[in-house]
Design an enzyme around this catalytic site. Structure first.
Site, PDB file in Angstrom:
ATOM      1  N   SER A 225     -14.636   7.964  -4.197  1.00 37.20           N
ATOM      2  CA  SER A 225     -13.144   7.776  -4.141  1.00 37.20           C
ATOM      3  C   SER A 225     -12.584   6.367  -4.060  1.00 37.20           C
ATOM      4  O   SER A 225     -13.260   5.521  -3.345  1.00 37.20           O
ATOM      5  CB  SER A 225     -12.579   8.524  -2.893  1.00 37.20           C
ATOM      6  OG  SER A 225     -11.241   8.178  -2.869  1.00 37.20           O
TER       7      SER A 225
ATOM      8  N   LYS B 266       8.497  12.726 -10.931  1.00 31.78           N
ATOM      9  CA  LYS B 266       8.726  11.268 -11.034  1.00 31.78           C
ATOM     10  C   LYS B 266       9.287  11.097 -12.731  1.00 31.78           C
ATOM     11  O   LYS B 266      10.449  11.506 -12.963  1.00 31.78           O
ATOM     12  CB  LYS B 266       7.416  10.952 -10.923  1.00 31.78           C
ATOM     13  CG  LYS B 266       7.008  10.660  -9.357  1.00 31.78           C
ATOM     14  CD  LYS B 266       5.605   9.857  -9.160  1.00 31.78           C
ATOM     15  CE  LYS B 266       5.565   9.647  -7.574  1.00 31.78           C
ATOM     16  NZ  LYS B 266       5.592  11.060  -7.006  1.00 31.78           N
TER      17      LYS B 266
END
Length: 404
Positions: free
Chosen positions: A137, A248
């Site tokens: 990650s 968004k």
């Protein structure tokens, strides 16, 4: 135990540090984005220009989207009626998932109530279904990705932000036969930088890792059809799973993942966040569907959007405003102090009619507090010049450090 005093002390601690968050009460003005009405605590109102909305293209005000939602509410009513497992899948859900799969050139799409929910549910489920998996990650991944990885209770390795060499080191140190997932974003919303997609995908193929790409701050904004950075770079076919949002650039609400049908079927079948959540309102799905189709067909929105962002960066730099290095449409300005960033944003709102929310810890590390501006295609030249002038005044009044 005095429970109320305990929680009051925690809130007092936030205030002492200068990072207690106060929400501005705003009412967006339909058809007049980026203008909004601000309600003061005393009940009075004044008009402000919104500079930090994630409705990047103003699609939440687009007549095409509004009309689609009006038609849908007349056709099917307001809500979904429950989870998709109990209440069924609305036709708008099916149409939207097909559209999103086609947008990203994937076999299937799966809707969630938010991008956060999509990331947490998808990542935690994928990892949980692969015992022994190791997740790699990026250090600046969104909180929703971090939570998904943590909830899976599988092994994780954190690589330095956008550092491909460090990612290689971590991959080389692990068992070559172990299942692996590389989770990263395309556009990092607080830095404004872009991941080295091709290099990360090269490593994934070399080490046999699954790739999970968050395109939340890129969908609608990059690529000829608005599918994101992976489309712009011609790499969509090399990415396994793409996460996106409808709240968004598409201006409505909800989130999704797209990818191989069997993997999405596994998420649909095993993810508690999907199984037990009331599904997205079909009215919202109808608006999102109209928005995705419109944005795909209008590349000029993306061209104008990028031009506005570059223009604002230039105006800021000409005034010595410390714009952080940004390869994207996001224009972050470094302040570096929680009290100053709060005082500055309050002054912009009260004295200049400019709304920008201060960004502080835990969204960004302490000492890197900033303002984050997101110009849209609907911000005019006059608005850009007024904002630059206001920041120039503010930097002088607060004696903030300027860029060389």
């Amino acid at each position: 135990m005095d429970y109320r005093s305990h929680f009051r002390a925690r809130i007092d601690g936030l205030k002492e540090e200068g990072r207690y968050r106060v929400f501005a009460e705003l009412a967006r003005q339909a058809g007049r984005f980026p203008r909004a009405t601000r309600y003061r605590p005393d009940g009075s109102t004044h008009e402000v220009i919104v500079w930090c909305s994630n409705d990047y293209l103003g699609m939440g005000q687009n007549p095409v989207v509004l009309e689609a939602m009006r038609r849908a509410i007349d056709e099917v009513g307001a809500g979904a009626g429950g989870t998709r497992n109990i209440s069924g899948t609305n036709h708008y859900h099916v149409l939207l998932e097909r559209e999103l799969a086609d947008l990203h050139d994937k076999e299937a799409g799966l809707l969630f109530t938010s991008g956060y929910n999509a990331n947490e549910a998808a990542l935690s489920t994928l990892c949980r279904l692969m015992p022994g998996v190791i997740v790699f990650s990026d250090a600046l991944n969104h909180a929703s990705m971090i939570e998904g990885i943590l909830h899976s209770k599988q092994e994780k390795r954190i690589f330095r932000h956008n550092d491909v060499a460090h990612l290689r080191e971590l991959l080389e140190a692990e068992d070559g036969d172990a299942p692996k997932i590389i989770a990263f974003e395309s556009v990092y919303s607080m830095e404004g930088d872009i991941a080295p997609l091709a290099e990360i995908l090269d490593l994934a193929e070399e080490f046999g890792a699954l790739t999970y790409l968050d395109e939340v701050h890129a969908v609608g904004l990059y690529g000829q059809n608005g599918a994101g950075i992976a489309e712009r770079e011609g790499l969509m076919d090399r990415v396994d799973i793409i996460n996106g949002t409808l709240g968004k650039a598409f201006g409505v609400g909800g989130g999704y993942v797209t990818g191989p049908e069997v993997m999405l079927d596994a998420i649909r079948s095993f993810a508690p966040g999907f199984i037990f959540s009331t599904s997205l309102s079909p009215v919202v799905a109808a608006g999102a569907l109209a928005s995705v189709r419109h944005v795909r067909a209008h590349n000029e929105l993306r061209v104008r959007h990028q031009e506005r962002a570059q223009r604002l960066k230039t105006l800021f730099r000409d005034s010595g405003i410390p714009v952080m290095p940004s390869e994207s449409h996001i224009v972050p300005v470094m302040v570096g102090d929680p009290r100053c960033v709060k005082e500055g944003s309050d002054a912009l709102l009260e004295d200049y009619g400019i709304y920008v929310q201060p960004i502080n810890f835990p969204t960004v590390p302490k000492g890197t507090e900033r303002m984050r501006f997101t110009p849209s295609p609907l911000h005019t030249d006059e608005m850009l010049r007024d904002l630059a002038a206001a920041l120039n005044d503010l930097w002088s009044k607060l004696h903030l450090e300027r860029a060389a």
